[in-house]
Scaffold this active site. Sequence first.
Site, PDB file in Angstrom:
ATOM      1  N   ALA B 127       0.822  -1.208   0.000  1.00 53.72           N
ATOM      2  CA  ALA B 127       0.000   0.000   0.000  1.00 53.72           C
ATOM      3  C   ALA B 127       0.855   1.257   0.000  1.00 53.72           C
ATOM      4  CB  ALA B 127      -0.923  -0.003   1.215  1.00 53.72           C
ATOM      5  N   THR B 128       2.061   1.194   0.585  1.00 57.98           N
ATOM      6  CA  THR B 128       2.925   2.382   0.566  1.00 57.98           C
ATOM      7  C   THR B 128       3.266   2.768  -0.862  1.00 57.98           C
ATOM      8  OG1 THR B 128       3.858   1.837   2.713  1.00 57.98           O
ATOM      9  CG2 THR B 128       5.129   3.299   1.324  1.00 57.98           C
ATOM     10  N   GLN B 235      -6.669  -0.773   5.433  1.00 62.68           N
ATOM     11  CA  GLN B 235      -7.301  -1.404   6.593  1.00 62.68           C
ATOM     12  C   GLN B 235      -8.757  -1.748   6.357  1.00 62.68           C
ATOM     13  OE1 GLN B 235      -5.883  -2.267   9.381  1.00 62.68           O
ATOM     14  NE2 GLN B 235      -3.905  -1.239   9.229  1.00 62.68           N
ATOM     15  N   SER B 255      -3.556  -3.318   0.485  1.00 62.15           N
ATOM     16  CA  SER B 255      -2.356  -3.938   1.051  1.00 62.15           C
ATOM     17  C   SER B 255      -2.589  -5.422   1.283  1.00 62.15           C
ATOM     18  CB  SER B 255      -2.036  -3.260   2.382  1.00 62.15           C
ATOM     19  OG  SER B 255      -0.999  -3.933   3.029  1.00 62.15           O
ATOM     20  N   HIS B 257      -0.833  -7.643   3.260  1.00 59.05           N
ATOM     21  CA  HIS B 257      -0.646  -8.272   4.571  1.00 59.05           C
ATOM     22  C   HIS B 257      -1.602  -7.758   5.632  1.00 59.05           C
ATOM     23  CE1 HIS B 257       1.901  -5.155   6.732  1.00 59.05           C
ATOM     24  NE2 HIS B 257       1.832  -4.670   5.514  1.00 59.05           N
ATOM     25  N   THR B 295       8.955  -7.233 -12.777  1.00 63.64           N
ATOM     26  CA  THR B 295       8.301  -8.533 -12.836  1.00 63.64           C
ATOM     27  C   THR B 295       7.277  -8.635 -11.736  1.00 63.64           C
ATOM     28  OG1 THR B 295      10.336  -9.519 -13.617  1.00 63.64           O
ATOM     29  CG2 THR B 295       8.678 -11.018 -12.764  1.00 63.64           C
ATOM     30  N   CYS B 381       4.560   2.078  12.433  1.00 63.61           N
ATOM     31  CA  CYS B 381       5.581   2.924  11.825  1.00 63.61           C
ATOM     32  C   CYS B 381       6.039   4.052  12.733  1.00 63.61           C
ATOM     33  CB  CYS B 381       5.150   3.512  10.484  1.00 63.61           C
ATOM     34  SG  CYS B 381       3.452   3.316  10.079  1.00 63.61           S
TER      35      CYS B 381
END
Lengths: 115, 457
Positions: B127-128, B235, B255, B257, B295, B381
């Site tokens: 997502a970043t 989220q 995202s 994970h 890739t 973070c």
Amino acid sequence: MAASSRAQVLDLYRAMLRESKRFSAYNYRTYAVRRIRDAFRENKNVKDPVEIQTLVNKAKRDLGIIRRQCPLSSGIKSHAQGLQQRQHAVGPGCAVWKGCGMEEPSPKIMGHLNL
Amino acid sequence: MLLRAAWRRAAVAVTAAPGPKPAAPTRGLRLRVGDHAPQSAVPADTAAAPEAGPVLRPLYMDVQATTPLDPRVLDAMLPYLINYYGNPHSRTHAYGWESEAAMERARQQVASLIGADPREIIFTSGATESNNIAIKGVARFYRSRKKHLITTQTEHKCVLDSCRSLEAEGFQVTYLPVQKSGIIDLKELEAAIQPDTSLVSVMTVNNEIGVKQPIAEIGRICSSRKVYFHTDAAQAVGKIPLDVNDMKIDLMSISGHKIYGPKGVGAIYIRRRPRVRVEALQSGGGQERGMRSGTVPTPLVVGLGAACEVAQQEMEYDHKRISKLSERLIQNIMKSLPDVVMNGDPEHHYPGCINLSFAYVEGESLLMALKDVALSSGSACTSASLEPSYVLRAIGTDEDLAHSSIRFGVGRFTTEEEVDYTVEKCIQHVKRLREMSPLWEMVQDGIDLKSIKWTQH
């Protein structure tokens, strides 16, 4: 092919619960058992034979997933999490990663993956 | 000797075939602490597990930081990690074709979760990266005519940092404040939109306080003013129903994970009708429609696709369960402890993310006391710095309450026992820490802490 009988569905249910209890990770084990119970309970009044067959097929696929994933999560050594009292007993040692010091990928696993 | 070991192993395998009788998950929560006995790899020995076992790992209650892989996701990924290892961009042989087919199937799975067309999904590394592409890509493409962006003060660090780097390039950014509830004021948003605004970026569900922004209304405002709307839905995807067409979303970050998928993968949704143009950040061979060269990691995107499919099937069941567990956690803590504040609007709130402030208790000390539970105060973070979270500051929390906040995460695999254990330990330690606190003593004596004149030494 005749639609799945009540006995077959019950056998499937019992097999899934039995296999799920072999997960060594507490969270996976409790989730699998809980989800299987709730899913079968939720669908117990389904009457349409086509729908029943679809659900049974999905359950069979999920049973296959559980069978493949249990040994993987048991084979990799990790400390048990919080609420377990003892490290869950390990199933036949078959792991995919050689780096973990385990044996070669077991033919059982490879067979399941149709490789 | 070797023969005997092999025979023993075979015997265990045979008797283990129907499944060894497991020790049932216990009701009495005895956490045994033993020494770190080096684990041998021979399964036969562990069949009789020693009583003095290894130190048990903490309960995981930090699902906003990351989530465990769902076994169904791992099962989908394994073939692509073992045998189907082709590069999906190889066009000339079966390895490439089968890898590409898997990638496209995953794309379809992600798209159907958010109501998009598969051609609108671009795979990224998380997502970043998706946020960076959305904000910098859109801003730079329309640089000649539009120089203004709007975002909120409670966004994720990567959004705020991208905006800051754009400011250094000469763009103007408005950081909208949020109300005490954590939700933005729609009138302020409308007032902030200028003729040269290219993008509005508001996250769907906040990762620290779990507040849900009014995405559909924001989408309506943005589309009526012809401004692109980006939302960081890391989220929210797979947890609450999202539809990019109903909510008029133009760009969305996903995202892997956070939805029980693998780490290192994510996706960005970029609308095609009407087309949103984005300047690519990563140059290369033109993969992913030229928007993200490199890739595509087939096993990871297959995992992301499987995670999205599982999330779609399980959304209702998970939401009901998580709401129930969350209610249980909040009610049990609040009825046993006074002076506990829940940060964020209680109504427009995703139940799985609970941020509580315990007055007169320092957050870090509570976290260290709760060493059997994996928790966090604020986001992962920002957990390295000692500053209180900027999100809590933005919602106007007092400095002292901001320092005493803990974020509890309830996810798909969280059990009732784990919640009960966390509640019990939390109550116990908060009481103990408050006993030690002179501030608490003063409050008990009826002194108003705000009226105290602290002397300088």
